[in-house]
Write a protein that holds these residues in place. Structure first.
Motif: not given
Length: 335
Positions: A252-278
């Motif tokens: 569970v802790l290792k999966a959480a560590e992976a989810a945190e790293a993946r989530g930060w990358a997803m947030s940056e990607d969501a930001d790039r996509q939203a800015l491109a749409q705007l």
């Protein structure tokens, strides 16, 4: 009698297996965010990682959209054990733990790197507070930074004076007050209607929120001012966690560590996509001009001092190492 013996034999066999091999942990995880949110998608992948790595000994059912528990009640329901896990926006817990509000103090972070540094120092303090409430912190992921939207170009805060500014919490009301704008309370669900009616000319919110609400039909400029980067936090009931076999707790802790790293990358990607749409929709998307950045940095110092006076002990524990690290990173980048 014969069937009773079979049940007894099966139970005995199960007890003889490696701990946790028979009994499955069936957890419920409640979140107030929509099924299509990148935050919710990240939670689903976390749940799947745990199920796969434990050979389904631990299953996590994700319940989005406030369907299981309203967001305001999630922390208490997890702490009581009514449900095993949950996700909330961290700043919503400020009444119980003032440190939870730190990532929503305006103009403290200026990038994802700053947000990571803030979380580095904030996390152990939050873990301590969660532990006191019988909770285990799994991971936290930020939303894209809050930016400045306007109908006309903004070069300094002078360009905001006298404008109607959409506000939705104490921080945005304070920003409006400091820049000389008129605060207009508008819920997110009413943004489109309020813009069409001409109720406000500027607002502070994320690129993702602006793109989802098609605000480019009314607001023509977006400035990446990094007003703040609020985080969602995912957490677990301590008793449910301790009931797992040691190997499954590690999973569970290792999966959480992976989810945190993946989530930060997803947030940056969501930001790039939203800015491109705007930008595609005709909005001018650019960094904040130098004068505006300098003014907002001074406001950040003012906001942090105000928060320091409100919660002096907690703020010192967090902001002293954070700003020390910020200055060190800035000096290294300048060399």
């Amino acid at each position: 009698m014969k069937s009773g013996r079979y049940v007894a034999v099966a139970a005995a066999a199960c007890m003889g297996w490696v701990q946790g091999a028979c009994a499955q942990a069936e957890w419920k995880l409640a979140t107030g965010y929509g099924a299509g949110s990148f935050q919710t998608e990240n939670i689903r992948r976390f749940a799947q990682d745990v199920q796969t790595a434990t050979a389904a000994r631990v299953r996590i059912a994700v319940h989005p959209n406030n369907m299981l528990v309203p967001m305001a009640g999630i922390r208490q329901e997890v702490a009581s054990g009514a449900i095993e896990a949950g996700e909330v926006i961290l700043s919503s817990l400020a009444a119980q733990m003032p440190l939870a509000e730190a990532d929503s103090v305006p103009f403290i972070v200026g990038s994802y790197a700053d947000a990571r540094r803030l979380w580095k120092y904030q996390r152990p303090l939050i873990e301590r507070e969660f532990a006191r409430n019988g909770l285990v912190v799994l991971y936290a992921v930020p939303w894209p930074a809050q930016g400045l939207y306007a109908r006309q170009p903004v070069r300094s805060t002078r360009d905001l004076r006298g404008l109607n500014m959409r506000t939705y919490n104490a921080a945005t009301e304070r920003i409006a007050e400091l820049v000389g704008a008129r605060p207009v309370q508008v819920a997110m669900t009413e943004v489109g209607q309020a813009l069409a009616a001409g109720r406000f000319e500027t607002m502070v919110t994320s690129s993702v929120t602006g793109a989802e609400n098609r605000v480019s039909a009314h607001l023509k400029y977006f400035y990446a001012i990094y007003a703040w980067m609020p985080k969602n936090i995912v957490f677990l009931n301590r008793r449910a966690f301790d009931a797992l076999a040691p190997a499954d707790r590690d999973v569970v802790l290792k999966a959480a560590e992976a989810a945190e790293a993946r989530g930060w990358a997803m947030s940056e990607d969501a930001d790039r996509q939203a800015l491109a749409q705007l930008a595609k929709e005709g909005m001018t998307v650019e960094p904040a001009p130098l004068e505006l950045r300098q003014e907002l940095r001074r406001y950040g110092e003012r906001f942090s001092l105000e928060w320091l006076r409100k919660v002096p002990q907690e703020a010192n524990l967090l902001f002293v190492p954070y700003f020390t690290g910020y200055q060190a990173a800035s000096s290294a980048a300048a060399r």
